[in-house]
Scaffold this motif. Structure first.
Motif, PDB file in Angstrom:
ATOM      1  N   LEU A 110      -3.451  42.064  85.337  1.00 25.08           N
ATOM      2  CA  LEU A 110      -2.676  42.144  84.094  1.00 25.08           C
ATOM      3  C   LEU A 110      -1.361  42.870  84.322  1.00 25.08           C
ATOM      4  O   LEU A 110      -1.297  43.840  85.070  1.00 25.08           O
TER       5      LEU A 110
ATOM      6  N   ASP B  29      -1.628  39.337  76.822  1.00 22.19           N
ATOM      7  CA  ASP B  29      -2.516  39.566  77.960  1.00 22.19           C
ATOM      8  C   ASP B  29      -3.953  39.785  77.513  1.00 22.19           C
ATOM      9  O   ASP B  29      -4.896  39.427  78.206  1.00 22.19           O
TER      10      ASP B  29
ATOM     11  N   THR C 238       0.934  46.258  79.280  1.00 21.64           N
ATOM     12  CA  THR C 238       0.077  45.184  78.807  1.00 21.64           C
ATOM     13  C   THR C 238       0.395  44.880  77.346  1.00 21.64           C
ATOM     14  O   THR C 238       0.493  45.792  76.528  1.00 21.64           O
TER      15      THR C 238
END
Length: 398
Positions: A62, A94, A66
């Motif tokens: 990720l 995400d 994020t």
């Protein structure tokens, strides 16, 4: 997710054992090779080349910061609907906060911002349910409306979702009545379906709502959630499900039930988690965000979800002041930070980023995102995932 006030109140209508798991989530959001002491810019740049993998290979894939779709893409669709969740993925989120979890009368977990559903469904238009309207004490606050715990799942399925804050989002009312209330089990199946369709792992971030309240009603939430996660094979440290709650004891309970990454949500500095109120624990959020408090949280959780005001407080005019030491202190404790909530509309932005006074007009959301990203936060919840993704791109490439 919703803000809790001094007595653990619900968010107002808008005018806002875990060492192994902690290491996993920390490495995930910091991009594996990143170091906690790096600046937010360095951490973001460290992961940007892996961000295109969309989470393949675990949380380490990720990007940082994020982007978490808050109740889906709730800036554009009624919140906590499959339509909102799917749009968040389409916009590049995400992780999707798929599920503020509340139980039904017959024990199913469904996805609603609060157990009171008068403001998020068309229940008031159903004469057959007029007699279900009640006034209850919810975490110390007198609340009037219709509550999920007074309905069976079959009854709730006759309702349809509506926009919660139409004054700010009149365009969202176009979609009133289109989607039903999803169960969390349906969300878990949806997650698998979307993962297959998109060819990359979809991550979700459910919140356990009012667990002390529901435990007293004989509808304990944590055990129900753990059973569902186990049934679907999503209860391990590598499972694509992060669990959050405003009640620390609820997260401690989940720490004993499942292996998932866990996060403690934190409201205003002077507030007290409702489980603390119920048990007589005198500590406030201000106590939890001290180095000692963060160290304790890190013994059973891997992250925290503070309100943005705990990252950068505002003055009496609503303008940002100086950042606190929370980012540094949390990172030193081994915790990641996913604060809440970024929204594009004027009323929800710091005063210096507002443009005009129209309550549904957009302000300088990109400027606000940049300011918060610069503090070194590891991610952020946002109602507008597309704005968050573009803001991150600007931030890591500037």
């Amino acid at each position: 997710m919703g803000t809790q006030g001094a007595q653990g109140t619900q968010e107002p209508v808008e005018r806002a054992g875990g060492t192994g798991r902690r290491a996993l989530l920390g490495a995930a959001v910091l991009g594996g090779g990143a170091v906690l002491g790096l600046s937010g810019t360095a951490r973001a740049a460290d992961t940007r080349h892996r961000g295109g993998q969309g989470g393949q290979g675990g949380l380490k894939g990720l990007p940082v910061p994020t982007v978490i779709g808050h109740r889906g893409a709730s800036g554009y669709r009624p919140e906590h609907t499959l339509g909102s969740y799917e749009l968040a993925l389409d916009m590049g989120a995400d992780i999707v906060e798929a599920g503020d979890l509340v139980p039904t009368k017959d024990g199913h977990l469904v996805c609603r911002h609060e157990p009171e559903i008068g403001g998020t469904t068309d229940v008031a238009d159903h004469p057959e349910f007029a007699g279900r309207k009640r006034t209850k004490l919810l975490d110390g606050v007198s609340t009037t409306g219709w509550f999920t715990e007074d309905f069976t799942l079959a009854e709730l399925k006759t309702l349809r979702a509506t926009e919660r804050i139409p004054a700010n989002r009149p365009h969202n009312t176009l979609y009133d009545g289109r989607w039903e209330i999803p169960t969390f089990e349906e969300v878990l199946r949806w997650q698998d379906e979307q993962t297959r369709r998109r060819g990359k792992q979809v991550w979700i971030y459910p919140e356990i709502k009012h667990p002390t309240y529901f435990r007293k009603l004989g509808l304990a939430t944590e055990e129900r959630l753990a059973r569902l996660l186990r049934r679907h094979g999503k209860d391990g440290k590598n499972a694509p499900v992060i669990i959050q709650s405003f009640e620390p004891t609820s997260i401690q309970r989940m720490n004993k039930l499942v292996g998932n990454p866990l996060a403690v949500l934190l409201s205003g500095a002077n507030s007290r988690p409702w489980d603390f109120v119920e048990t007589g624990d005198p500590r406030t959020t201000a106590d939890l965000v001290t180095p000692a408090g963060l160290k304790e949280i890190a013994s059973y959780a891997q992250g925290i979800g503070p309100t943005l005001d705990l990252i950068i407080p505002k003055d009496s005019a609503g303008r940002l002041t100086e950042p606190t030491t929370l980012v540094r202190d949390a990172h030193r404790a081994g915790l990641i930070l996913h604060p809440y909530t970024m929204r594009n509309e004027n009323p929800f932005l710091p005063a210096e980023f507002r443009k005009g006074s129209d309550p549904d007009a957009y302000g300088d959301a990109f400027g606000a995102f940049h300011t918060y990203f610069a503090t070194g936060i590891d991610g952020v919840f946002t109602d507008n995932p597309d704005t968050g993704v573009l803001a991150r791109e600007d931030f890591v490439n500037r």
